[in-house]
Write an enzyme that holds these catalytic residues in place. Structure first.
Site, PDB file in Angstrom:
ATOM      1  N   LYS A  22       0.836  -1.215   0.000  1.00 55.49           N
ATOM      2  CA  LYS A  22       0.000   0.000   0.000  1.00 55.49           C
ATOM      3  C   LYS A  22       0.868   1.261   0.000  1.00 55.49           C
ATOM      4  CE  LYS A  22      -1.852   1.376   4.166  1.00 55.49           C
ATOM      5  NZ  LYS A  22      -1.447   2.730   4.552  1.00 55.49           N
ATOM      6  N   ASN A  23       1.830   1.293   0.933  1.00 54.15           N
ATOM      7  CA  ASN A  23       2.587   2.529   1.132  1.00 54.15           C
ATOM      8  C   ASN A  23       3.642   2.766   0.059  1.00 54.15           C
ATOM      9  OD1 ASN A  23       0.964   2.968   3.281  1.00 54.15           O
ATOM     10  ND2 ASN A  23       2.449   2.316   4.833  1.00 54.15           N
ATOM     11  N   CYS A 117      -6.361   7.707   9.799  1.00 56.20           N
ATOM     12  CA  CYS A 117      -6.454   6.952  11.058  1.00 56.20           C
ATOM     13  C   CYS A 117      -5.992   7.820  12.221  1.00 56.20           C
ATOM     14  CB  CYS A 117      -5.518   5.747  11.019  1.00 56.20           C
ATOM     15  SG  CYS A 117      -6.218   4.246  10.383  1.00 56.20           S
ATOM     16  N   ARG A 122      -0.211  13.731  14.029  1.00 57.47           N
ATOM     17  CA  ARG A 122       0.574  13.476  12.809  1.00 57.47           C
ATOM     18  C   ARG A 122       0.807  14.773  12.042  1.00 57.47           C
ATOM     19  NH1 ARG A 122      -1.752   8.273   9.893  1.00 57.47           N
ATOM     20  NH2 ARG A 122       0.318   8.115   8.996  1.00 57.47           N
ATOM     21  N   ASP A 307       4.059  -0.273  12.194  1.00 56.40           N
ATOM     22  CA  ASP A 307       2.855  -0.882  11.612  1.00 56.40           C
ATOM     23  C   ASP A 307       2.710  -2.364  11.980  1.00 56.40           C
ATOM     24  OD1 ASP A 307       2.299   1.566  10.530  1.00 56.40           O
ATOM     25  OD2 ASP A 307       3.086   1.105   8.549  1.00 56.40           O
ATOM     26  N   ARG A 400      -9.003  -0.752   4.378  1.00 55.26           N
ATOM     27  CA  ARG A 400      -8.143   0.337   3.887  1.00 55.26           C
ATOM     28  C   ARG A 400      -6.795  -0.196   3.405  1.00 55.26           C
ATOM     29  NH1 ARG A 400      -6.126   4.036   7.836  1.00 55.26           N
ATOM     30  NH2 ARG A 400      -4.730   4.175   6.082  1.00 55.26           N
TER      31      ARG A 400
HETATM   32  N1  EPU Z   1       6.398  13.561  12.016  1.00 58.25           N
HETATM   33  C1  EPU Z   1       6.533  14.876  12.374  1.00 58.25           C
HETATM   34  N2  EPU Z   1       6.395  15.814  11.402  1.00 58.25           N
HETATM   35  C2  EPU Z   1       6.113  15.484  10.116  1.00 58.25           C
HETATM   36  C3  EPU Z   1       5.962  14.136   9.755  1.00 58.25           C
HETATM   37  C4  EPU Z   1       6.114  13.191  10.747  1.00 58.25           C
HETATM   38  O1  EPU Z   1       6.764  15.197  13.509  1.00 58.25           O
HETATM   39  O2  EPU Z   1       6.010  16.384   9.277  1.00 58.25           O
HETATM   40  C5  EPU Z   1       6.543  12.524  13.036  1.00 58.25           C
HETATM   41  C6  EPU Z   1       5.227  11.821  13.275  1.00 58.25           C
HETATM   42  O3  EPU Z   1       4.475  12.483  14.260  1.00 58.25           O
HETATM   43  C7  EPU Z   1       5.657  10.455  13.700  1.00 58.25           C
HETATM   44  C8  EPU Z   1       6.913  10.211  12.895  1.00 58.25           C
HETATM   45  O4  EPU Z   1       7.359  11.503  12.511  1.00 58.25           O
HETATM   46  O5  EPU Z   1       6.018  10.455  15.052  1.00 58.25           O
HETATM   47  C9  EPU Z   1       6.739   9.326  11.697  1.00 58.25           C
HETATM   48  O6  EPU Z   1       5.730   9.815  10.854  1.00 58.25           O
HETATM   49  P1  EPU Z   1       5.832   9.638   9.299  1.00 58.25           P
HETATM   50  O7  EPU Z   1       5.699  10.970   8.647  1.00 58.25           O
HETATM   51  O8  EPU Z   1       7.029   8.821   8.954  1.00 58.25           O
HETATM   52  O9  EPU Z   1       4.537   8.837   8.979  1.00 58.25           O
HETATM   53  P2  EPU Z   1       3.733   8.982   7.641  1.00 58.25           P
HETATM   54  O10 EPU Z   1       4.675   9.230   6.537  1.00 58.25           O
HETATM   55  O11 EPU Z   1       2.575   9.864   7.849  1.00 58.25           O
HETATM   56  C10 EPU Z   1       3.932   6.486   6.878  1.00 58.25           C
HETATM   57  C11 EPU Z   1       2.967   5.375   6.606  1.00 58.25           C
HETATM   58  C12 EPU Z   1       2.369   4.907   7.924  1.00 58.25           C
HETATM   59  C13 EPU Z   1       3.497   4.441   8.836  1.00 58.25           C
HETATM   60  C14 EPU Z   1       4.533   5.571   9.016  1.00 58.25           C
HETATM   61  C15 EPU Z   1       5.745   5.155   9.823  1.00 58.25           C
HETATM   62  C16 EPU Z   1       2.179   5.906   4.391  1.00 58.25           C
HETATM   63  C17 EPU Z   1       1.063   6.361   3.525  1.00 58.25           C
HETATM   64  N3  EPU Z   1       1.930   5.853   5.700  1.00 58.25           N
HETATM   65  O12 EPU Z   1       3.162   7.511   7.488  1.00 58.25           O
HETATM   66  O13 EPU Z   1       1.542   3.811   7.620  1.00 58.25           O
HETATM   67  O14 EPU Z   1       2.982   4.096  10.095  1.00 58.25           O
HETATM   68  O15 EPU Z   1       4.985   6.013   7.727  1.00 58.25           O
HETATM   69  O16 EPU Z   1       6.369   4.063   9.239  1.00 58.25           O
HETATM   70  O17 EPU Z   1       3.259   5.588   3.910  1.00 58.25           O
HETATM   71  C18 EPU Z   1      -0.227   2.304   7.921  1.00 58.25           C
HETATM   72  O18 EPU Z   1       0.070   1.812   6.824  1.00 58.25           O
HETATM   73  O19 EPU Z   1      -1.026   1.765   8.721  1.00 58.25           O
HETATM   74  C19 EPU Z   1       0.412   3.553   8.324  1.00 58.25           C
HETATM   75  C20 EPU Z   1      -0.077   4.322   9.290  1.00 58.25           C
END
Ligand code: EPU
Length: 421
Positions: A22-23, A117, A122, A307, A400
């Protein structure tokens, strides 16, 4: 709204096939907006998040043709942001991934804050800071961002939280920016590298994987069409490996890349899970003697993935001894522990990031909730080994990110049915 009804399933046997990641599919589909030629993407998982991504892409005018169950031809030659589906964007966190490509394509866009979610706070400051470094101007309004990007110019960018989608948005925005971009503290999840491999196949010049957390991009003027197969979903694979570990019988989890699961495999083996690792599959063998390990802590890749934190929490209930589960990434992902407690688990939430689980505990079927995508998958695992019947509400959340989960589970002997209310 829908629910799963699961009856304890004793001996599971057979092969379960992992779908595309997915990601990985989400940023790759977003990057397709940069390309005028046809692009053929295969191994796209048939899940709700991809449906939402397609809805938004179609609202931009992207032509999407299904060529087989998981393959699509995408054409983004004539697109226009005027009618972009903001309602879907508001409900879907993955829509943030459209930011980089929309800015490159249109120079000016107004976008709502992305939803998704509830697994913690976030923020998207990593995305915004990185884009500003590439020349994007930003005004924040109520629940909406106004972006302007006359000309994107490469720069040196640090992603302080190893943000996965923050890194991906930066890559997508930088790939056709003027000059060089150096991304430091870049996320290096397999799906980030999959996006880079895809873009390079389309003519991008991205250097990745040689040194950890560094990505170098030399901007190019144009990208061309290609055919590309998405990598297997290592999180779905890990979920089914946990299932194999907590049930009797033998399950072959097929179509995966074991290299993407190093930290998971390492922890599972320490807990006594018997795994036979092949090139593209892993066989999980029956072992009733599972044992707790002191602590499982999540980290950015290549560390243990957040995850898979809730599935491994279910495994911990079946291990002898006490395990601390520590999610260092999110502060809102421990809610499933309360659902496991309703089923008889001996566990407490110590603070927003940590839980303590003692095993071995017998679980009992009851009515529980699926709180987010991964928590939902975890309670399905718990329901399969619980005595009696488990009813899982909000089951649609699981769709999802897990392709046809009930069909895959039925094939290996799980007594599960889905009821749409
Ligand atoms: N963070 C910040 N600022 C930002 C972005 C992130 O402080 O601008 C912090 C977040 O609060 C968190 C950490 O950095 O503590 C990691 O967040 P990240 O941005 O890496 O998460 P994401 O990119 O929003 C993706 C996956 C998630 C997965 C995370 C961590 C996708 C679409 N989503 O989210 O997947 O948990 O990386 O590996 O790629 C899932 O598939 O169930 C899912 C939630």
């Amino acid at each position: 709204m829908s629910k799963f009804i699961i009856n304890k399933s004793y001996k599971l046997n057979g092969r379960i096939e992992v779908s595309g990641m997915k990601n990985s599919a989400l940023p790759i589909l977003s990057a397709c907006l940069l390309i005028e030629d046809n692009v053929e993407i295969s191994n796209v998982p048939d899940i709700k998040d991809i449906e939402k991504m397609f809805l938004i892409m179609k609202s931009l005018g992207v032509k999407i043709k299904k060529t087989s169950s998981n393959s699509f031809i995408i054409n983004a030659k004539n697109i226009n942001p005027e009618n972009i589906d903001k309602q879907t964007m508001k409900k879907f966190r993955g829509s943030i991934l459209l930011l980089g490509s929309l800015l490159k394509k249109f120079k000016e866009v107004n976008l709502p804050e992305p939803g998704g979610c509830i697994i913690g706070n976030r923020p998207i400051d990593n995305h915004l800071e990185a884009l500003k470094k590439l020349g994007v101007k930003l005004e924040e309004g109520r629940g909406e961002y106004k972006f302007k990007a006359e000309n994107l110019v490469g720069n040196e960018i640090v992603i302080p939280d190893f943000s996965v989608t923050g890194t991906e948005n930066t890559i997508i925005a930088a790939v056709m920016a003027e000059g060089k971009t150096l991304i430091k503290l870049a996320a290096c999840e397999p799906h980030v590298y999959d996006l880079c491999s895809f873009l390079n196949k389309c003519g991008a010049k991205i250097k990745f994987g040689e040194s950890c957390h560094i990505i170098e991009i030399e901007g190019v003027k144009k990208l061309h069409g290609t055919s590309y197969k998405i990598i297997p979903d290592q999180i779905e694979a890990g979920t089914y490996l946990v299932l194999g570990a907590i049930t009797r019988g033998e399950i072959l989890v097929d179509n995966l890349n074991p290299d993407h699961l190093d930290s998971f495999i390492c922890r599972a083996k320490q807990m006594g899970v018997k795994l036979k690792i092949n090139e593209n599959s892993i066989l999980v063998k029956d072992n009733p003697n599972l044992k707790a390990i002191r602590e499982i802590k999540t980290y950015p890749y290549p560390g243990f993935p957040t995850d898979l934190q809730s599935p491994i929490g279910v495994l911990a209930t079946q291990c002898l001894g006490t395990t601390i589960i520590h999610d260092s990434i999110y502060e809102g992902r421990m809610g499933y522990i309360n659902e496991l407690i309703k089923m008889g688990a001996s566990a407490i939430i110590a603070d927003p990031h940590r839980s303590i689980i003692s095993g071995i505990t017998k679980l009992y079927g009851t009515e529980i909730n699926s709180l987010d995508l991964r928590a939902g998958a975890a309670v399905i695992l718990a329901g399969i080994i619980a005595e009696g019947q488990t009813i899982i509400h909000n089951a649609e959340i699981i769709d999802r990110g897990y392709e046809k989960i009930e069909n895959k589970l039925k094939k290996i002997g799980v007594d599960i049915k889905k009821i749409d209310d």
